[in-house]
Design an enzyme around this catalytic site. Sequence first.
Site, mmCIF file in Angstrom:
data_model
loop_
_atom_site.group_PDB
_atom_site.id
_atom_site.type_symbol
_atom_site.label_atom_id
_atom_site.label_comp_id
_atom_site.label_asym_id
_atom_site.label_seq_id
_atom_site.Cartn_x
_atom_site.Cartn_y
_atom_site.Cartn_z
ATOM 1 N N HIS A 307 0.857 -1.190 0.000
ATOM 2 C CA HIS A 307 0.000 0.000 0.000
ATOM 3 C C HIS A 307 0.884 1.227 0.000
ATOM 4 O O HIS A 307 1.945 1.223 0.645
ATOM 5 C CB HIS A 307 -0.911 0.000 1.237
ATOM 6 C CG HIS A 307 -2.063 0.949 1.111
ATOM 7 N ND1 HIS A 307 -1.933 2.283 1.377
ATOM 8 C CD2 HIS A 307 -3.332 0.750 0.723
ATOM 9 C CE1 HIS A 307 -3.099 2.867 1.167
ATOM 10 N NE2 HIS A 307 -3.969 1.961 0.763
ATOM 11 N N ASP A 365 -8.071 -4.926 -0.364
ATOM 12 C CA ASP A 365 -8.525 -5.599 -1.582
ATOM 13 C C ASP A 365 -8.225 -7.083 -1.580
ATOM 14 O O ASP A 365 -8.808 -7.842 -2.349
ATOM 15 C CB ASP A 365 -7.857 -4.968 -2.813
ATOM 16 C CG ASP A 365 -8.437 -3.622 -3.111
ATOM 17 O OD1 ASP A 365 -9.631 -3.449 -2.851
ATOM 18 O OD2 ASP A 365 -7.696 -2.749 -3.581
HETATM 19 N N1 ACO Z 1 4.279 -7.563 -4.998
HETATM 20 C C1 ACO Z 1 5.625 -7.635 -5.103
HETATM 21 N N2 ACO Z 1 6.448 -6.593 -4.847
HETATM 22 C C2 ACO Z 1 5.898 -5.432 -4.482
HETATM 23 C C3 ACO Z 1 4.503 -5.272 -4.359
HETATM 24 C C4 ACO Z 1 3.686 -6.399 -4.614
HETATM 25 N N3 ACO Z 1 2.358 -6.322 -4.507
HETATM 26 N N4 ACO Z 1 4.219 -4.009 -3.975
HETATM 27 C C5 ACO Z 1 5.386 -3.376 -3.870
HETATM 28 N N5 ACO Z 1 6.411 -4.247 -4.173
HETATM 29 C C6 ACO Z 1 7.844 -3.953 -4.111
HETATM 30 C C7 ACO Z 1 8.300 -3.064 -5.263
HETATM 31 O O1 ACO Z 1 8.709 -3.835 -6.384
HETATM 32 C C8 ACO Z 1 9.440 -2.302 -4.626
HETATM 33 O O2 ACO Z 1 10.539 -3.161 -4.565
HETATM 34 P P1 ACO Z 1 12.054 -2.543 -4.677
HETATM 35 O O3 ACO Z 1 12.190 -1.614 -3.503
HETATM 36 O O4 ACO Z 1 12.933 -3.725 -4.622
HETATM 37 O O5 ACO Z 1 12.102 -1.815 -5.999
HETATM 38 C C9 ACO Z 1 8.960 -2.088 -3.185
HETATM 39 O O6 ACO Z 1 8.066 -3.189 -2.918
HETATM 40 C C10 ACO Z 1 8.243 -0.767 -2.970
HETATM 41 O O7 ACO Z 1 7.238 -0.672 -3.963
HETATM 42 P P2 ACO Z 1 6.626 0.691 -4.476
HETATM 43 O O8 ACO Z 1 6.018 0.477 -5.819
HETATM 44 O O9 ACO Z 1 7.613 1.786 -4.312
HETATM 45 O O10 ACO Z 1 5.490 0.899 -3.421
HETATM 46 P P3 ACO Z 1 4.359 1.952 -3.533
HETATM 47 O O11 ACO Z 1 4.014 2.290 -2.132
HETATM 48 O O12 ACO Z 1 4.671 3.064 -4.446
HETATM 49 O O13 ACO Z 1 3.182 1.099 -4.245
HETATM 50 C C11 ACO Z 1 1.218 -0.182 -4.559
HETATM 51 C C12 ACO Z 1 2.018 0.739 -3.624
HETATM 52 C C13 ACO Z 1 0.984 0.503 -5.913
HETATM 53 C C14 ACO Z 1 -0.141 -0.422 -3.906
HETATM 54 C C15 ACO Z 1 1.992 -1.513 -4.754
HETATM 55 O O14 ACO Z 1 2.261 -2.097 -3.491
HETATM 56 C C16 ACO Z 1 1.236 -2.510 -5.653
HETATM 57 O O15 ACO Z 1 1.320 -2.427 -6.863
HETATM 58 N N6 ACO Z 1 0.465 -3.455 -5.022
HETATM 59 C C17 ACO Z 1 -0.302 -4.412 -5.792
HETATM 60 C C18 ACO Z 1 -1.592 -3.771 -6.257
HETATM 61 C C19 ACO Z 1 -2.575 -3.544 -5.124
HETATM 62 O O16 ACO Z 1 -2.843 -4.428 -4.312
HETATM 63 N N7 ACO Z 1 -3.143 -2.330 -5.090
HETATM 64 C C20 ACO Z 1 -4.170 -1.976 -4.101
HETATM 65 C C21 ACO Z 1 -3.733 -0.822 -3.280
HETATM 66 S S1 ACO Z 1 -4.908 -0.559 -1.999
HETATM 67 C C22 ACO Z 1 -6.141 0.348 -2.675
HETATM 68 O O17 ACO Z 1 -6.029 1.041 -3.650
HETATM 69 C C23 ACO Z 1 -7.429 0.237 -1.986
#
Ligand code: ACO
Length: 435
Positions: A307, A365
């Site tokens: 998140h 979610d």
């Molecule tokens: N699976 C695997 N790796 C992940 C995931 C995931 N779901 N989410 C983040 N990471 C990793 C990234 O690759 C990154 O790794 P790195 O540091 O080695 O490059 C690190 O964790 C940080 O990720 P960011 O993208 O910088 O995190 P951010 O906070 O910007 O993104 C997001 C948040 C978009 C929700 C992301 O976690 C994601 O895509 N999750 C999956 C989709 C999802 O479940 N979305 C629902 C959000 S809740 C809502 O809207 C109600």
Amino acid sequence: MSDTVTIIDNKTGKQIECPVLYGTYGPPVIDTKSLYNELGMFTFDPGYLTTASCRSAITYLDGEKGILMHRGYPIEQLAEQSTYLEVCYLLLYGELPTREQYDGFRADLNKRNLVHEHLERFYTGYLYDAHPMAIMVGITGALSSYYHEALDINDPVDRDITAKRVIAKMPILAAHCYKHAMGHPFVYSRDDLGYVQNFLNMMFSLPNRAYVPNPTAIRALDLLMILHADHEQNASTSTVRLSGSAEANPFACIAAGIVTLWGRAHGGANEAVLRMLTEIKDPKNIPQYIAKAKDKDDPFRLMGFGHRVYKNYDPRATIIRKACHDLIDELNTVHQPLFEIAMQLEEIALKDDYFIERKLYPNVDFYSGIILKALGIPTSMYTVMFALARSAGWIAQWMEMMTDPDFRIGRPRQLYIGTEKRDYVPMEKRSQRHD
Ligand code: ACO
């Protein structure tokens, strides 16, 4: 003397004092409004990760501690003791309603729980298999055509009526998306049913078959809607505010919020979770998907994990996880295998260093899709369900913005990194530089 932060331009030696603002909770906020006038500089904050875009008294969340409150009430208490309509009232007006206020609110919503018959014709413009979110974007935008000329957004009474229209009509628009896909006749709202039961009735009753709801199912959906009602300045809410700041029609602003919510990094994730769990198919395949999620060369991410703000367990996920268990036990549905995969996936991921180091916990979610599946709501409708619940938050945030003394059109700045000024070259004199 109030607190300030000194910003010094080391190049010119000029410095300014920026006031520090304190909210009820949360980190102090540096007021950088004078930065450009005084130092001729902007701030750079891609994704607005450390920028407070407004003052708001509606929702507070602390992602590190896993806290979520609406108008000061912890989400756990609202989830346990309240109803979605009560939460809508709370978001809009700042206080929980008395019995009299609640009855008045319901009566006002009932007065507005029909849509113009002509609006139904918009649905026929969409293919039967159009994604319901595509329909929602169009139909909600179309509502603005019914309420435009006569709507004065500067009039508090008109704004209040608009909020009630949004809350009353969104379930109709959402249920009709499903009916359109099924080829079933649209079902009218009924004043004698509760808000959530009425929605389920519009979804599932047929001319030849009454819908008999399961009370646990109604409560589960009501809970799900409470948990999705508002979430501070997320991408879709910020979209609604930004559109609203241009004094756009509020129904069109809600349509803009729906567009943003549809993205799979935002509200589209609940649908993506179900697709992922279905694709995993068997718990024995989980390690393979975990490996994919960790592989930097693979764009796959574990849907429902991580998140932008919560770097701890999403408090909504804790609540919904329990509701999910209760519902699955009570309905004893055939969807148990998906739930089993979800449970095992969660357990394995939470023990994995990759997820621990990055503070990736299940978000709301992760479980909401399973509940919706158990309720018989098709996967393509999941984000519509989210939009339905979130419309209360969107319109409450819009209402708040409209009375904010700092209200002005939103206009982010940029760091221009393009080409320097150059002169136009006639076509016959241009060299092929892009091959
Ligand atoms: N699976 C695997 N790796 C992940 C995931 C995931 N779901 N989410 C983040 N990471 C990793 C990234 O690759 C990154 O790794 P790195 O540091 O080695 O490059 C690190 O964790 C940080 O990720 P960011 O993208 O910088 O995190 P951010 O906070 O910007 O993104 C997001 C948040 C978009 C929700 C992301 O976690 C994601 O895509 N999750 C999956 C989709 C999802 O479940 N979305 C629902 C959000 S809740 C809502 O809207 C109600």
